[in-house]
Write a protein that holds these residues in place. Structure first.
Motif, mmCIF file in Angstrom:
data_model
loop_
_atom_site.group_PDB
_atom_site.id
_atom_site.type_symbol
_atom_site.label_atom_id
_atom_site.label_comp_id
_atom_site.label_asym_id
_atom_site.label_seq_id
_atom_site.Cartn_x
_atom_site.Cartn_y
_atom_site.Cartn_z
ATOM 1 N N LEU A 119 -2.048 -12.860 2.379
ATOM 2 C CA LEU A 119 -1.966 -11.696 3.255
ATOM 3 C C LEU A 119 -1.649 -12.052 4.701
ATOM 4 O O LEU A 119 -1.249 -11.188 5.476
ATOM 5 C CB LEU A 119 -3.269 -10.900 3.217
ATOM 6 N N ILE A 130 -0.363 -4.922 6.699
ATOM 7 C CA ILE A 130 -1.157 -4.127 5.763
ATOM 8 C C ILE A 130 -1.327 -2.728 6.325
ATOM 9 O O ILE A 130 -1.709 -2.560 7.485
ATOM 10 C CB ILE A 130 -2.539 -4.747 5.523
ATOM 11 N N ARG A 148 -9.116 -7.645 9.188
ATOM 12 C CA ARG A 148 -8.737 -8.527 8.103
ATOM 13 C C ARG A 148 -9.617 -9.772 8.132
ATOM 14 O O ARG A 148 -10.033 -10.226 9.196
ATOM 15 C CB ARG A 148 -7.264 -8.905 8.140
ATOM 16 N N CYS A 198 -4.161 0.836 -0.119
ATOM 17 C CA CYS A 198 -3.676 -0.169 0.804
ATOM 18 C C CYS A 198 -2.284 -0.599 0.336
ATOM 19 O O CYS A 198 -1.938 -0.459 -0.841
ATOM 20 C CB CYS A 198 -4.615 -1.360 0.912
ATOM 21 N N ALA A 237 1.145 -3.504 1.337
ATOM 22 C CA ALA A 237 1.527 -4.732 2.029
ATOM 23 C C ALA A 237 3.047 -4.832 2.116
ATOM 24 O O ALA A 237 3.771 -4.407 1.211
ATOM 25 C CB ALA A 237 0.959 -5.949 1.301
#
Length: 125
Positions: free
Chosen positions: A29, A34, A71, A95, A97
């Protein structure tokens, strides 16, 4: 396989707080923006917050109203905090990404390539 899994939803009383988690597997990530979105019955999906990737772009986050995003890179997880929840917060929360090179910061527009399956949040006394 790239996967996002939301957790932490459920029933919450008005005025309380709730933290949703978005755990990633199959990718790091750190390299992704995000976004957090929600969709209530009969309504369009709306963005409530986002946090930019940790690597490659300047630090940036955007939140609306009573929301906060953060995060934990060590856990490969992003969080959405909802404070002073209200009945209108009842929705399915997602969510998402993305690592598009065209955006210098994250966005709360639904311009993301990868999405979680969503999790229900119900606010009721």
């Amino acid at each position: 396989q790239l996967q996002l899994v939301e957790s932490g939803g459920g029933l919450v009383q008005p005025g309380g707080s709730l933290r949703l988690s978005c755990a990633a597997s199959g990718f790091n990530l750190d390299y992704y923006d995000i976004g957090w979105f929600r969709q209530a019955p009969g309504k369009e999906r709306e963005g409530v917050g986002c946090v930019s990737r940790s690597i490659g772009n300047p630090s940036y986050e955007e939140v609306k109203g009573r929301f906060d995003v953060s995060r934990d890179n060590a856990k490969n997880t992003v969080y959405l905090q909802i404070n002073n929840v209200k009945s209108e917060d009842t929705a399915v929360y997602y969510c998402a990404a993305d690592r598009s090179p065209r955006r210098p910061v994250c966005t709360t527009l639904p311009l993301y390539d990868h999405w979680g399956q969503g999790i229900q949040v119900t606010v009721s006394s």
